[in-house]
Design a protein around this motif. Sequence first.
Motif, PDB file in Angstrom:
ATOM      1  N   SER A   1       0.831  -1.203   0.000  1.00 26.76           N
ATOM      2  CA  SER A   1       0.000   0.000   0.000  1.00 26.76           C
ATOM      3  C   SER A   1       0.869   1.258   0.000  1.00 26.76           C
ATOM      4  O   SER A   1       0.544   2.242  -0.669  1.00 26.76           O
ATOM      5  CB  SER A   1      -0.946  -0.001   1.200  1.00 26.76           C
ATOM      6  N   VAL A   2       1.974   1.202   0.703  1.00 26.51           N
ATOM      7  CA  VAL A   2       2.918   2.333   0.677  1.00 26.51           C
ATOM      8  C   VAL A   2       3.544   2.461  -0.709  1.00 26.51           C
ATOM      9  O   VAL A   2       3.720   3.573  -1.225  1.00 26.51           O
ATOM     10  CB  VAL A   2       3.998   2.156   1.769  1.00 26.51           C
ATOM     11  N   ASN A   3       3.860   1.338  -1.335  1.00 25.53           N
ATOM     12  CA  ASN A   3       4.398   1.371  -2.697  1.00 25.53           C
ATOM     13  C   ASN A   3       3.407   1.988  -3.672  1.00 25.53           C
ATOM     14  O   ASN A   3       3.792   2.751  -4.554  1.00 25.53           O
ATOM     15  CB  ASN A   3       4.769  -0.037  -3.161  1.00 25.53           C
TER      16      ASN A   3
ATOM     17  N   ASN B   1      11.868   9.569  -8.811  1.00 30.65           N
ATOM     18  CA  ASN B   1      12.501   9.220  -7.536  1.00 30.65           C
ATOM     19  C   ASN B   1      11.616   8.323  -6.683  1.00 30.65           C
ATOM     20  O   ASN B   1      12.105   7.420  -6.008  1.00 30.65           O
ATOM     21  CB  ASN B   1      12.866  10.480  -6.760  1.00 30.65           C
ATOM     22  N   GLY B   2      10.312   8.548  -6.694  1.00 31.00           N
ATOM     23  CA  GLY B   2       9.406   7.698  -5.926  1.00 31.00           C
ATOM     24  C   GLY B   2       9.376   6.277  -6.441  1.00 31.00           C
ATOM     25  O   GLY B   2       9.277   5.324  -5.678  1.00 31.00           O
ATOM     26  N   GLN B   3       9.479   6.133  -7.761  1.00 35.55           N
ATOM     27  CA  GLN B   3       9.464   4.794  -8.342  1.00 35.55           C
ATOM     28  C   GLN B   3      10.762   4.050  -8.040  1.00 35.55           C
ATOM     29  O   GLN B   3      10.758   2.827  -7.878  1.00 35.55           O
ATOM     30  CB  GLN B   3       9.213   4.891  -9.838  1.00 35.55           C
ATOM     31  N   ILE B   4      11.853   4.760  -7.932  1.00 34.81           N
ATOM     32  CA  ILE B   4      13.118   4.137  -7.524  1.00 34.81           C
ATOM     33  C   ILE B   4      13.018   3.675  -6.071  1.00 34.81           C
ATOM     34  O   ILE B   4      13.468   2.581  -5.721  1.00 34.81           O
ATOM     35  CB  ILE B   4      14.291   5.114  -7.726  1.00 34.81           C
TER      36      ILE B   4
ATOM     37  N   ILE C   1      12.074  -0.662  -1.787  1.00 37.70           N
ATOM     38  CA  ILE C   1      11.149  -1.230  -0.806  1.00 37.70           C
ATOM     39  C   ILE C   1      10.802  -2.662  -1.186  1.00 37.70           C
ATOM     40  O   ILE C   1      10.685  -3.536  -0.325  1.00 37.70           O
ATOM     41  CB  ILE C   1       9.888  -0.353  -0.677  1.00 37.70           C
ATOM     42  N   MET C   2      10.652  -2.926  -2.480  1.00 35.78           N
ATOM     43  CA  MET C   2      10.362  -4.299  -2.922  1.00 35.78           C
ATOM     44  C   MET C   2      11.527  -5.237  -2.616  1.00 35.78           C
ATOM     45  O   MET C   2      11.314  -6.402  -2.244  1.00 35.78           O
ATOM     46  CB  MET C   2      10.037  -4.320  -4.408  1.00 35.78           C
TER      47      MET C   2
END
Length: 109
Positions: free
Chosen positions: A50-52, A66-69, A74-75
């Motif tokens: 959910s955070v992702n 940057n958020g996608q990196i 996180i994954m």
Amino acid sequence: MENVNSFIQSVPLDYFIILSTILFCLGVVGVLVRKNAIVILGCVELMLNSVNLMLAAFSSYKGDGNGQILVFFIMVVAAAEVAVGLAIIAMLFRNTKSVDISIFNKLRG
């Protein structure tokens, strides 16, 4: 990639926030209520995803990668967490023949 960003931006950001909040709350309730260690591990993964989702949505709306990196990292951490968690659960099951987390209190000594 442009098609994905245009699709994501066609959905209002509020929908992503609401969905992510609902998923996170379901994960928290699952962690607090359930006693099965495998289900608790799945609920923690639900919270991380959910955070992702929120990070990817904000990153897409901002137009910054940057958020996608950060989602990628996180994954990676979530995959390591699952590996360690399943190893602990396997050892717990091998020793106690159960995956109930209340048994952890008995293992203290």
